[in-house]
Write an enzyme that holds these catalytic residues in place. Structure first.
Site, mmCIF file in Angstrom:
data_model
loop_
_atom_site.group_PDB
_atom_site.id
_atom_site.type_symbol
_atom_site.label_atom_id
_atom_site.label_comp_id
_atom_site.label_asym_id
_atom_site.label_seq_id
_atom_site.Cartn_x
_atom_site.Cartn_y
_atom_site.Cartn_z
ATOM 1 N N GLU A 1 28.993 78.047 -100.427
ATOM 2 C CA GLU A 1 28.788 76.724 -99.849
ATOM 3 C C GLU A 1 28.407 75.075 -101.533
ATOM 4 O OE1 GLU A 1 24.445 76.695 -98.849
ATOM 5 O OE2 GLU A 1 24.027 77.122 -100.668
ATOM 6 N N GLU B 1 28.626 85.620 -91.447
ATOM 7 C CA GLU B 1 29.660 86.200 -92.291
ATOM 8 C C GLU B 1 29.472 87.738 -93.220
ATOM 9 O OE1 GLU B 1 29.947 82.499 -95.018
ATOM 10 O OE2 GLU B 1 28.413 82.930 -96.397
#
Length: 673
Positions: free
Chosen positions: A315, A218
């Site tokens: 996350e 990412e």
């Protein structure tokens, strides 16, 4: 008193609720000790598991029962699910507290054991699996309308595909393990070559640490803050707490931007950066994600926040995180107790409006590391002396070690989590400074000096921080505290006074002169003190229990109780109190003193001895230019050359794995192996 340190009777009333009779803790170190402490308060018996090298570990001694599950490597002990399942049956534990790596790797085993009546302290297996997989969690976050970082949402197959994806996203990119955490299996890549190397090391670390080598890529958010939200059903971290009845709370944020190698070093709660509106928006998104995955326990949602307060989901950690104590301090909640109650099926006993921000808390992660090497390379050894600063007000220490414990290559090098609390940030930081000065750790290298420098740095004090704080503040690496002229004089005066106090003590035996007929009592000393590249003449005269010391033509008054047997020495220099530690000394006048967190090496000689010392030959320094020496202890996992090979500067020679992190060792110059 704040619940960070003493749980009030109101909270203790809930310990009488029926939960479990026996709980097995499939973890080690400080977090296992933390769970055991709350279980004792709740009247729950505990079972500890351990590897053979951890047989005398603190968590083993604290538990009611302990069972060895294998040899030192985590894959054969703490991650050996078959052995752990056998212990559950053998001890008849009704509940199990597992570490996240086990949960993510043995979903089927957990489901099977749950069907046999064993309760897991934590979310259900669906939530663990979904949030433990960074690829799936990112897709779930998108569907829950949570802000996410741009990137590739699938599994990266090989290094060539990694390069192609990185080019499409645009450099820099972050390569990370799908099942990873704790900074392991993560690499930042700025070009194609770094992407290939990052793919290789990240996949190997992921396979070693988590048993899953899948990676994702990412966009790397440059210079962000790391903030997390604690949920009960962050970088910035938001802690979330959720029960099995559809209730979920966000327990405010934690600021975790001070990091090295993507691992946190200093955390605090709340954050200096967030305003109430941003805090609420992040908290609501964290709760939305928890509800989307039907989360039921304490968990942490991590966000990256840019300078414009735009935030992106990073996350969700389905475990009790290392930095949870700062949340406990400002909210007054015992998160382990809440997790156990939720696991038993009780609803949350708080509403969102009940969650306060009371005061300020700071946590420093104390590691057995050398901070002068890449901000902290692991150190191993036995803790020959260990004393926690619990005598300092409003200090909490979560540790899993004690004097005599071994720090080995097999596990994380954390010594403890040092937490201080205050009514405001200034007070909390001042107490942290005092606590660090009063922390005694001998036998291994440690990062006390780095931690102390961080919390007193003007940028940190002002709240001007990001995940690039350490490389920006110390572009040439950490060098320790830089003494001002005043501090240098204080150190020289203190060291000289210590030397004289030692000389006076050596002349006495059981409080009386060794030779009663000796009449002369010396009251002044002329010394020569070497500090760094400088040699300073120092004159000391005794005045009662204090010393008058002349340095640089200035006189300083030094007072202390001069208890030379104590590892800590409180010294006052011209009214300024300092807590110092004398770490070593020898007959040649060499001494090491920890002053303002940093260890300084000095040589103290009498004027006559200093004049004669110039005739002493100096030992030549070892020539290491043709030697590749590992900067840390570890295991050699790969050798890239063989005898006779010609290597160029910067070429990889071998790979060393230490504390689950892989490090490429390169040639410092061109030559033949």
């Amino acid at each position: 008193k704040n619940l960070c340190f003493v749980h009030l009777s109101r909270s203790l009333l809930f310990f009488s609720l029926q939960t479990f009779e026996k709980l097995l803790i499939a973890n080690r170190g400080e977090i296992a000790c933390r769970v055991i402490k709350t279980c004792k308060k709740m009247g729950i018996k505990t079972v500890a598991i351990h590897s053979d090298v951890d047989a005398n570990a603190v968590h083993v001694k604290m538990a009611d029962e302990a069972v060895c599950v294998g040899p030192a490597p985590t894959s054969k002990s703490y991650l050996n699910m078959d052995a752990i399942m056998e212990v559950i049956k053998k001890t008849r534990a009704q509940a199990v507290s597992l570490n996240e790596s086990i949960c993510c790797s043995f979903i089927s085993s957990l489901s099977l054991q749950a069907s046999e009546g064993v309760t897991f302290i934590g979310p259900d297996t669906h939530a663990i699996q979904a949030m433990g997989d960074k690829i799936e969690s990112k897709l779930l976050a998108k569907n829950a309308k949570v802000n996410t970082i741009p990137g590739f949402d699938g599994v990266v197959k090989d290094a060539d595909e990694a390069v192609r994806i990185a080019r499409e996203i645009g450099y820099p990119v972050m390569i990370k393990a799908s099942a990873g955490g704790g900074g392991k299996g993560m690499r930042i890549a700025w070009d194609d070559e770094e992407t290939r190397e990052g793919f290789r090391f990240s996949s190997q670390e992921a396979a070693s640490s988590f048993g899953d080598d899948r990676l994702l890529i990412e966009k790397f958010i440059d210079n962000p803050r790391h903030i997390e939200i604690q949920v009960c059903s962050i970088y910035y971290y938001y802690l979330v707490l959720a029960d099995k009845h559809g209730n979920a709370l966000w327990l405010n944020e934690r600021e975790c931007s001070i990091q090295r190698r993507n691992q946190k070093v200093v955390e605090e709660a709340p954050s200096t950066f967030l305003d109430p509106e941003t805090r609420r928006a992040m908290g609501e998104q964290a709760v939305a994600l928890a509800k989307a995955v039907k989360y039921s326990s304490a968990g942490t949602v991590e966000f990256l926040v840019d300078s414009s307060k735009n935030f992106y989901f990073l996350e969700m950690n389905t475990r009790l995180q290392v930095e949870h104590p700062v949340t406990e301090c400002i909210t007054g909640l015992d998160l382990v107790q809440e997790m156990i109650r939720v696991a038993k099926g009780y609803p949350l006993r708080h509403k969102q409006a009940d969650i306060p921000i009371n005061g300020w808390a700071v946590e420093c992660r104390v590691y057995a590391e050398d901070p002068y090497k890449s901000f902290g390379l692991p150190s191993i050894g036995k803790l020959s002396q260990y004393q926690e600063p619990l005598h300092v007000p409003s200090v909490r220490v979560d540790s899993g070690i004690q004097q005599g414990s071994d720090i080995s290559i097999y596990y994380d090098p954390m010594i403890s989590k040092l937490i201080t609390y205050g009514s405001n940030r200034v007070e909390a930081l001042k107490r942290m400074e005092e606590a660090l000065d009063n922390y005694v750790i001998r036998g291994v290298a440690h990062n006390i000096s780095l931690l102390r420098e961080v919390i007193i740095h003007p940028r940190f004090v002002q709240g001007d921080i990001s995940t690039k704080f350490l490389p920006e503040v110390y572009p040439d690496g950490f060098k320790g505290h830089k003494l001002t002229d005043l501090e240098r004089r204080e150190l020289l005066a203190t060291a000289a006074s210590l030397y004289v106090a030692e000389q006076l003590r050596s002349q006495r035996f059981l409080g009386t002169p060794r030779i009663p007929i000796a009449k002369s009592k010396r009251s002044s000393w002329e010394l020569s003190v070497r500090l760094g590249d400088g040699i300073y003449p120092v004159a000391v005269s005794k005045d009662g229990s204090s010393f008058s010391v002349e340095v640089d033509g200035m006189k300083l008054n030094v007072t202390s109780e001069w208890n030379l047997a104590s590892p800590l020495l409180s010294v006052t220099v011209d009214g300024t109190q300092r807590t110092i530690q004398r770490l070593s000394r020898n007959a040649s006048g060499d001494t090491s003193i920890q002053f303002l967190g940093t260890v300084y090496k000095l040589q103290i000689l009498t004027k006559v001895a200093a004049e004669l010392s110039k005739y002493m030959p100096e030992k030549a320094a070892e020539d290491t230019s043709s030697i590749l020496r590992s900067p840390m202890p570890g295991a050699v996992v790969a050798v890239s050359v063989k005898p006779g090979d010609t290597v160029s500067e910067g070429q990889e020679i071998c790979v060393i794995e230490a504390m689950k992190m892989q490090n490429s060792m390169i040639a410092a110059k061109t030559g033949k192996v």
